[in-house]
Design a protein around this motif. Structure first.
Motif, PDB file in Angstrom:
ATOM      1  N   VAL A  11       0.843  -1.202   0.000  1.00 56.50           N
ATOM      2  CA  VAL A  11       0.000   0.000   0.000  1.00 56.50           C
ATOM      3  C   VAL A  11       0.874   1.247   0.000  1.00 56.50           C
ATOM      4  CG1 VAL A  11      -1.751   1.306   1.259  1.00 56.50           C
ATOM      5  CG2 VAL A  11      -1.875  -1.197   1.171  1.00 56.50           C
ATOM      6  N   ILE A  12       1.908   1.244   0.855  1.00 58.57           N
ATOM      7  CA  ILE A  12       2.826   2.385   0.924  1.00 58.57           C
ATOM      8  C   ILE A  12       3.538   2.584  -0.403  1.00 58.57           C
ATOM      9  CG2 ILE A  12       4.963   3.226   1.994  1.00 58.57           C
ATOM     10  CD1 ILE A  12       4.027   1.935   4.611  1.00 58.57           C
ATOM     11  N   THR A  13       3.985   1.482  -1.004  1.00 64.18           N
ATOM     12  CA  THR A  13       4.672   1.566  -2.297  1.00 64.18           C
ATOM     13  C   THR A  13       3.748   2.129  -3.372  1.00 64.18           C
ATOM     14  OG1 THR A  13       6.055  -0.341  -1.720  1.00 64.18           O
ATOM     15  CG2 THR A  13       5.929   0.257  -4.043  1.00 64.18           C
ATOM     16  N   LEU A  18       2.046   6.818  -6.705  1.00 66.98           N
ATOM     17  CA  LEU A  18       1.027   7.798  -7.122  1.00 66.98           C
ATOM     18  C   LEU A  18       1.440   9.219  -6.773  1.00 66.98           C
ATOM     19  CD1 LEU A  18      -2.426   6.160  -6.194  1.00 66.98           C
ATOM     20  CD2 LEU A  18      -1.439   6.475  -8.465  1.00 66.98           C
ATOM     21  N   LEU A  19       1.999   9.408  -5.561  1.00 68.91           N
ATOM     22  CA  LEU A  19       2.360  10.746  -5.115  1.00 68.91           C
ATOM     23  C   LEU A  19       3.554  11.295  -5.888  1.00 68.91           C
ATOM     24  CD1 LEU A  19       1.476  12.937  -3.209  1.00 68.91           C
ATOM     25  CD2 LEU A  19       2.947  11.965  -1.433  1.00 68.91           C
ATOM     26  N   ILE A  20       4.498  10.423  -6.255  1.00 73.27           N
ATOM     27  CA  ILE A  20       5.634  10.867  -7.067  1.00 73.27           C
ATOM     28  C   ILE A  20       5.163  11.303  -8.445  1.00 73.27           C
ATOM     29  CG2 ILE A  20       7.704  10.067  -8.279  1.00 73.27           C
ATOM     30  CD1 ILE A  20       8.396   8.431  -5.792  1.00 73.27           C
ATOM     31  N   VAL A  21       4.242  10.489  -9.028  1.00 69.35           N
ATOM     32  CA  VAL A  21       3.677  10.865 -10.332  1.00 69.35           C
ATOM     33  C   VAL A  21       2.930  12.188 -10.212  1.00 69.35           C
ATOM     34  CG1 VAL A  21       1.971  10.247 -12.087  1.00 69.35           C
ATOM     35  CG2 VAL A  21       3.517   8.499 -11.184  1.00 69.35           C
ATOM     36  N   ALA A  79      10.167  14.381  -0.376  1.00 67.62           N
ATOM     37  CA  ALA A  79       9.458  13.937   0.828  1.00 67.62           C
ATOM     38  C   ALA A  79       8.873  12.541   0.640  1.00 67.62           C
ATOM     39  CB  ALA A  79       8.344  14.940   1.156  1.00 67.62           C
ATOM     40  N   THR A  80       8.361  12.272  -0.561  1.00 67.36           N
ATOM     41  CA  THR A  80       7.769  10.959  -0.844  1.00 67.36           C
ATOM     42  C   THR A  80       8.833   9.868  -0.841  1.00 67.36           C
ATOM     43  OG1 THR A  80       6.095  12.048  -2.213  1.00 67.36           O
ATOM     44  CG2 THR A  80       6.340   9.675  -2.468  1.00 67.36           C
ATOM     45  N   CYS A  81       9.950  10.155  -1.477  1.00 65.81           N
ATOM     46  CA  CYS A  81      11.039   9.161  -1.518  1.00 65.81           C
ATOM     47  C   CYS A  81      11.601   8.883  -0.134  1.00 65.81           C
ATOM     48  CB  CYS A  81      12.149   9.643  -2.452  1.00 65.81           C
ATOM     49  SG  CYS A  81      11.663   9.706  -4.186  1.00 65.81           S
ATOM     50  N   ARG A  82      11.706   9.946   0.686  1.00 64.80           N
ATOM     51  CA  ARG A  82      12.207   9.763   2.044  1.00 64.80           C
ATOM     52  C   ARG A  82      11.180   9.075   2.934  1.00 64.80           C
ATOM     53  NH1 ARG A  82      16.106  13.046   4.336  1.00 64.80           N
ATOM     54  NH2 ARG A  82      15.591  11.838   6.201  1.00 64.80           N
ATOM     55  N   GLY A  83       9.883   9.231   2.608  1.00 63.86           N
ATOM     56  CA  GLY A  83       8.838   8.638   3.440  1.00 63.86           C
ATOM     57  C   GLY A  83       8.743   9.288   4.800  1.00 63.86           C
ATOM     58  N   SER A  84       9.043  10.612   4.864  1.00 65.11           N
ATOM     59  CA  SER A  84       9.019  11.340   6.133  1.00 65.11           C
ATOM     60  C   SER A  84       7.616  11.877   6.402  1.00 65.11           C
ATOM     61  CB  SER A  84      10.025  12.500   6.080  1.00 65.11           C
ATOM     62  OG  SER A  84       9.872  13.343   7.195  1.00 65.11           O
ATOM     63  N   LEU A 228      -6.265  18.963  -4.536  1.00 65.52           N
ATOM     64  CA  LEU A 228      -7.001  18.116  -3.589  1.00 65.52           C
ATOM     65  C   LEU A 228      -6.525  16.672  -3.655  1.00 65.52           C
ATOM     66  CD1 LEU A 228     -10.647  19.453  -4.085  1.00 65.52           C
ATOM     67  CD2 LEU A 228      -9.080  19.930  -2.200  1.00 65.52           C
ATOM     68  N   ILE A 229      -6.239  16.205  -4.878  1.00 63.56           N
ATOM     69  CA  ILE A 229      -5.765  14.825  -5.036  1.00 63.56           C
ATOM     70  C   ILE A 229      -4.432  14.650  -4.333  1.00 63.56           C
ATOM     71  CG2 ILE A 229      -5.059  13.078  -6.718  1.00 63.56           C
ATOM     72  CD1 ILE A 229      -6.919  14.447  -8.745  1.00 63.56           C
ATOM     73  N   GLY A 230      -3.512  15.583  -4.607  1.00 58.68           N
ATOM     74  CA  GLY A 230      -2.189  15.499  -3.973  1.00 58.68           C
ATOM     75  C   GLY A 230      -2.273  15.620  -2.472  1.00 58.68           C
ATOM     76  N   MET A 231      -3.153  16.501  -1.977  1.00 58.51           N
ATOM     77  CA  MET A 231      -3.311  16.688  -0.536  1.00 58.51           C
ATOM     78  C   MET A 231      -3.795  15.402   0.127  1.00 58.51           C
ATOM     79  SD  MET A 231      -5.337  19.813   1.306  1.00 58.51           S
ATOM     80  CE  MET A 231      -6.872  19.353   0.498  1.00 58.51           C
TER      81      MET A 231
END
Length: 249
Positions: A11-13, A18-21, A79-84, A228-231
């Motif tokens: 799920v995290i992956t 999705l968030l990186i895209v 931030a997404t790659c770091r998972g912070s 909104l999607i990104g948020m």
């Protein structure tokens, strides 16, 4: 517990992907806003200077917003790659602020579009009546008339009441054919009206502005609602990562 952690990893992956895209698309929207701001400054500058009775910073706001979005788009990827979790929350907060700002800007432009037309009519009429071929507003009038091939406000008769007309006739920017239109012709009241463009500039300019403002408003609303999607993605990923960290402790 280990099984739960293993179940959340896909799920995290998935959410990270999705968030990186999304962050990459967000970065592109920043570049679009930057380009629209630069385009507005150079292409719509003459018209904006007549619409606004005072100096407007609208193109610079778009340029600044686009630049900030580009920076935060890169921050979102990092931030997404770091998972912070805290970085993801900061990213989500920034997206919500951008959404509100763009929504207010888009609604304001839509609500006040008729006032913009009224202001342009007033300021353009004043610029024509006080035309002297030298000051900034006079140069803008020349730019508008030559580029849109028009003359006067509603038609060329607007110039008859100007301070410029009694001694000089119509300005050269009114000429329909520059190769067959001299200052002497434009001062000759017998033939000058046959050498100039007959259509006024007001309808052409307001039509031009409405078309281009509709494009800008559409882009702005589209970008705003995409926040909104990104948020939601950033908030969900932050919560899942935080919960996963607690399970590991």
């Amino acid at each position: 517990m280990a099984l739960g952690i293993m179940e959340t990893k896909p799920v995290i992956t998935f959410l990270k992907t999705l968030l990186i895209v999304y962050s990459f698309v967000f970065w592109i929207t920043g570049a679009i806003l930057l380009a629209v701001g630069v385009w507005g400054k150079f292409m719509l500058g003459p018209y904006i200077s007549l619409i606004a009775e005072n100096t407007t910073n609208a193109p610079y706001v778009l340029i600044g917003t686009g630049t900030v979005i580009i920076v935060f788009g890169l921050f979102g990827c990092f931030a997404t790659c770091r998972g912070s979790p805290w970085m993801l929350k900061l990213y989500a907060m920034f997206l919500s602020l951008v959404f509100l700002a763009e929504l207010v800007a888009g609604i304001s432009g839509f609500v006040f579009r008729h006032e913009i037309k009224g202001t342009f009519l007033r300021t353009y009429t004043d610029a024509v009546l006080n035309y002297d071929a030298e000051d900034e507003k006079s140069l803008v009038v020349d730019n508008v008339q030559s580029s849109l091939r028009c003359c006067g406000v509603y038609n060329y008769t607007s110039w008859l009441g100007s301070v410029y007309y009694p001694a000089n006739g119509f300005p050269l920017s009114c000429c329909s054919n520059s190769s067959d239109c001299s200052p002497q012709d434009l001062r000759n009241t017998t033939i000058n009206h046959t050498k100039i463009n007959q259509q006024g500039c007001y309808e052409l300019v307001t039509s031009f502005l409405e078309i281009n403002m509709a494009i800008i408003a559409g882009v702005t609303f589209g970008i705003a609602f995409s926040q909104l999607i990104g948020m939601l993605l950033a908030c969900c990923l932050s919560r899942i990562i935080t919960a996963n960290q607690y399970e590991m402790v």
